[in-house]
Design a protein around this motif. Sequence first.
Motif, PDB file in Angstrom:
ATOM      1  N   PHE A 196      16.968  24.918  39.898  1.00  7.84           N
ATOM      2  CA  PHE A 196      18.370  24.759  39.892  1.00  7.84           C
ATOM      3  C   PHE A 196      19.340  25.649  40.602  1.00  7.84           C
ATOM      4  O   PHE A 196      18.576  26.761  41.265  1.00  7.84           O
ATOM      5  N   ASP A 197      20.340  25.250  40.966  1.00  4.04           N
ATOM      6  CA  ASP A 197      21.244  26.252  41.906  1.00  4.04           C
ATOM      7  C   ASP A 197      22.698  25.975  41.203  1.00  4.04           C
ATOM      8  O   ASP A 197      22.919  25.507  40.053  1.00  4.04           O
TER       9      ASP A 197
ATOM     10  N   HIS B  96      23.409  22.092  40.996  1.00  2.00           N
ATOM     11  CA  HIS B  96      22.442  21.242  40.225  1.00  2.00           C
ATOM     12  C   HIS B  96      21.841  21.708  39.106  1.00  2.00           C
ATOM     13  O   HIS B  96      21.109  22.777  39.203  1.00  2.00           O
ATOM     14  N   PRO B  97      21.724  20.970  37.945  1.00  2.00           N
ATOM     15  CA  PRO B  97      21.441  21.442  36.710  1.00  2.00           C
ATOM     16  C   PRO B  97      19.634  21.317  36.746  1.00  2.00           C
ATOM     17  O   PRO B  97      19.235  20.516  37.445  1.00  2.00           O
TER      18      PRO B  97
END
Lengths: 79, 379
Positions: free
Chosen positions: B345-346, B349-350
């Motif tokens: 993830f980042d 974005h989950p």
Amino acid sequence: MRQVDFTKQVDARGTYCPGPLMELVKSIKRGQMGDVIELISDDKGSRVDIPEWVNKMGHEIANERLEGEDYYIAVRKMK
Amino acid sequence: MPKKIVIVGGGSGGMMVANRLARQLPDEIKRNEVEITLLSNTEKHIYQPGYLFIAFNEQQPEHFIRKQERIAHRLVNLVYDDVQIIDPGTNRVHGDKSTYSYDYLVIATGSHPDMNSIPGLSEGADNFYTLEGAEKLRDKLADFQEGKILITIDVPHKCPAAPLEITLMLDDYFRKKGVRDQVEIKYTYPIGRIHSLQPVADWGLPEFEKRNIDYETFFNLEEVDSKKKVAITMDGEEHSYDILISIPAHTGAKAVIDSGLGDEDGFIPTDRYNLKMEGSDDVYVVGDATNLPISKAGSTAHYQAETLVHNLISRVKGRPETARYSGKVACFLENSLEDASMITFDYQHPPKPATTSDMLHWFKSVYNELYWLNARGIL
């Protein structure tokens, strides 16, 4: 859209792990009784799980508001 | 005079930054235009995710340990010194043995489990967040035939998936020993679900229910009574245990705290995109040492190192710093001693756990070996 004076603000937008609520738990634990921590979250789940934790742990919601998708909640440490 | 880049801390983040710089600036270093100094307070480099496998005696401790000089690139000036004070005001770092001036500084001093963070914790609890703790726990688990294992978690702590992993692995470990029916496993978590990440909680909960793993949420440990063998929570309730596995709150490094650079936990306020210490243009922070509200994990340090090194090289060459850290993190999720899931993830974005499989467990086992290429700045 009332705002409150806070001791510390934590911007937890765009964070998934450990996540906004865990950031709040950490800050409340480190704070002094009476401190107000304002947390900003863009995770929709925060609108439910943060008040639930605050109530369960006996702290107080000093303020909460929505600005677009951003959820602001100010929590007063009560013990 | 060469441009001096000093890196404080020889763990994953510091070693990766030093080696990546050395590999990408060989000519500049040989022409004495750039000097890279890595300050480490230990001669050992330990792959910390290995602790989880040491606790179950899946691997020997030596498997996860190398000498720093075997990992550091030959163009890195590796110095063993214990840094006491970092002084951005004078661009100097003060160690026990010497003082080091820098043009650019990278702080990679990590996070450290504090077994004294709760009264009675150091006397009453085991842990797998230190080498010594993992070895002690391994021996206890090997002898354990019946009773209750209680798992407690405090914040902040590194490797947020590990408490869930050890719980699921404990279940498998005692099933394989044939004594699972005599061993009660109870997992606890400070908030209203079993992991801070909802998708990870949703991944783990059916496993708990299927495998008879007890759990309690809103569990905030306040004290341990090692004589009575009870853990006491914020609401005053006492919870019995035979083995207490506790993940304690972590703090930043003493040098960061003593230098006045950290927040109340000793973590350094850091820009989430360019990884510079707030208020500074010459000091960068990597890995667990930052105060960023993201996972404290080796993969975080790895991805941050890529950003930071790119920008440092650009800077040395007089070019603009354009790389931005995306918040990327990758974590394996061990489901047992035989299978695993994983998440990435980042900031945007989950995570979504991958389907649990034997293959991902093998991938994790392979990564445990590939790590040494990462640390060397190759992978």
